[in-house]
Enzyme design. Structure first.
Site, PDB file in Angstrom:
ATOM      1  N   LYS A  52       1.011  -0.614   0.333  1.00 45.46           N
ATOM      2  CA  LYS A  52       0.006  -0.156  -0.313  1.00 45.46           C
ATOM      3  C   LYS A  52       1.041   1.175   0.341  1.00 45.46           C
ATOM      4  O   LYS A  52       0.640   2.102  -0.676  1.00 45.46           O
ATOM      5  CB  LYS A  52      -1.109  -0.165   0.854  1.00 45.46           C
ATOM      6  CG  LYS A  52      -2.182  -1.131   1.340  1.00 45.46           C
ATOM      7  CD  LYS A  52      -2.942  -1.129   2.267  1.00 45.46           C
ATOM      8  CE  LYS A  52      -4.096  -2.233   2.125  1.00 45.46           C
ATOM      9  NZ  LYS A  52      -3.945  -3.300   3.396  1.00 45.46           N
ATOM     10  N   GLN A  96      -5.052  -1.670   9.547  1.00 44.87           N
ATOM     11  CA  GLN A  96      -4.437  -3.160   8.441  1.00 44.87           C
ATOM     12  C   GLN A  96      -5.523  -4.247  10.032  1.00 44.87           C
ATOM     13  O   GLN A  96      -5.037  -4.205  11.056  1.00 44.87           O
ATOM     14  CB  GLN A  96      -3.271  -3.275   8.929  1.00 44.87           C
ATOM     15  CG  GLN A  96      -3.376  -4.901   7.650  1.00 44.87           C
ATOM     16  CD  GLN A  96      -3.463  -4.576   6.188  1.00 44.87           C
ATOM     17  OE1 GLN A  96      -3.051  -3.655   5.891  1.00 44.87           O
ATOM     18  NE2 GLN A  96      -4.121  -5.873   6.262  1.00 44.87           N
ATOM     19  N   ASP A 119     -11.427   2.670   4.344  1.00 40.97           N
ATOM     20  CA  ASP A 119     -11.999   1.301   3.513  1.00 40.97           C
ATOM     21  C   ASP A 119     -13.678   1.158   3.382  1.00 40.97           C
ATOM     22  O   ASP A 119     -14.311   0.155   3.197  1.00 40.97           O
ATOM     23  CB  ASP A 119     -11.615   0.684   5.154  1.00 40.97           C
ATOM     24  CG  ASP A 119     -10.788  -0.558   5.077  1.00 40.97           C
ATOM     25  OD1 ASP A 119      -9.978  -1.002   3.387  1.00 40.97           O
ATOM     26  OD2 ASP A 119      -9.976  -0.668   5.228  1.00 40.97           O
TER      27      ASP A 119
END
Ligand SMILES: NC(=O)c1ccc[n+]([C@@H]2O[C@H](COP(=O)([O-])OP(=O)(O)OC[C@H]3O[C@@H](n4cnc5c(N)ncnc54)[C@H](OP(=O)(O)O)[C@@H]3O)[C@@H](O)[C@H]2O)c1
Length: 296
Positions: A52, A96, A119
């Protein structure tokens, strides 16, 4: 002739739009910033986080990673999230997963400022998605929508079957396909481990999205002629190579390809889109927070 979707090529096209969005933001003095918080201890998570980071720097997003010792109490993570929520240079925050067992996941997801929740997992953003007014579409299903569009597949009026009901793939995928907008309007069936007569359901599909996490579970005999198949699965299976494993999807590609009109393989299909849509959401977040319009 089956059309095999090239996820890398589609991801590159979307990144061209993302770069244009970043240019528009930069011209107004805004550099999009994405913070990734890593608390889980597993090697896979660390790899995802570094991928990422690399993707951010490739398109011009200011990516930072905050690492927290997995032994720390949940409060350390909460404080980190609070600091990032308050930091005007950070437009997107991603925690994460998976988290250590002693850290309550729902509490963490709710702690992220919903305007920075790239997200799309904050309850407010889940609610907006379900009610038909999404702010941030979750990255993997949003990427799948882009793949379908790239292949000229319009879900409207089609029977879509989603295998899997996870919060990150199955449920938001079903919701996106159900929306009363372009890219939606499908009749959606969601299957899971308690579903009976699974093959009967999958054979009824015009569009099948497989997100079960079971290597090559979906075989050609479970599909109807002309079906569109999207394979989300990313499974490690033992292999006689240097790493000792290889990645394979939830779909048996060779037998499924015999039936499919369009198929997205794994690896090489959905995977490249997921990180790309994270970059996309970060640009959307920077636009919303700065008031600078971007055309995405
Ligand atoms: N390429 C990408 O970017 C990307 C992103 C996310 C995930 N993935 C991959 O996609 C796969 C799914 O991920 P996930 O996070 O959604 O997984 P998950 O949370 O483990 O959910 C799996 C779902 O599949 C269902 N299931 C399991 N076995 C089944 C069976 N035999 N028949 C029918 N349904 C079954 C489960 O049912 P229950 O709910 O009843 O348990 C569950 O709903 C994994 O391989 C993952 O690595 C890839």
């Amino acid at each position: 002739m089956t059309h095999v979707i090239d996820g890398n090529a589609v991801a590159e096209e979307v990144r061209t739009d993302i770069r244009a969005g970043i240019d528009a933001l930069e011209s107004e003095g805004v550099t999009p910033g994405l913070a990734t918080v890593l608390m889980g201890g597993d090697a896979g998570s660390a790899t995802y986080v570094s991928m990422k980071q690399r993707a951010c720097s490739e398109v011009g997003i200011d990516g930072t990673t905050v690492e927290i010792d997995p032994e720390e109490p949940p409060e350390t993570l909460y404080e980190t999230i609070d600091d990032l929520n308050a930091d005007p240079a950070i437009h997107g925050i991603l925690v994460q997963m998976p988290l250590p067992d002693h850290v309550p996941k729902r509490e963490v997801l709710s702690r992220v400022d919903p305007m920075k929740d790239v997200d799309g997992f904050h309850p407010e953003n889940v609610g907006r998605l379900v009610s038909g007014d999404p702010r941030f579409k979750p990255c993997t299903p949003h990427g799948i929508q882009k793949l379908l569009a790239s292949a000229g597949v319009d879900p409207e009026g089609k029977d879509a079957v989603v295998l899997g009901r996870s919060d990150i793939v199955g449920k938001p995928m079903a919701n996106l396909l159900l929306q009363k907008v372009e890219g939606g309007n499908a009749t959606v069936t969601v299957c899971h481990s308690r579903t009976q007569d699974l093959a009967e359901k999958t054979r009824a599909a015009d569009i099948l999205v497989a997100a079960v996490g079971r290597p090559e579970m979906v075989t050609g005999d479970m599909l109807s002629e002309g079906v569109v198949v999207i394979d989300v699965g990313t499974n490690r299976v033992d292999a006689d190579n240097e790493k000792g494993y290889e990645l394979t999807g939830d779909v048996d590609f060779e037998s499924a390809k015999e039936k499919a009109s369009v198929i997205s393989p794994s690896p090489g299909g959905v995977g490249p889109m997921t990180i790309t849509m994270l970059l996309y959401n970060t640009v959307v977040a920077a636009s919303l927070q700065s008031g600078v319009d971007v055309d995405l």
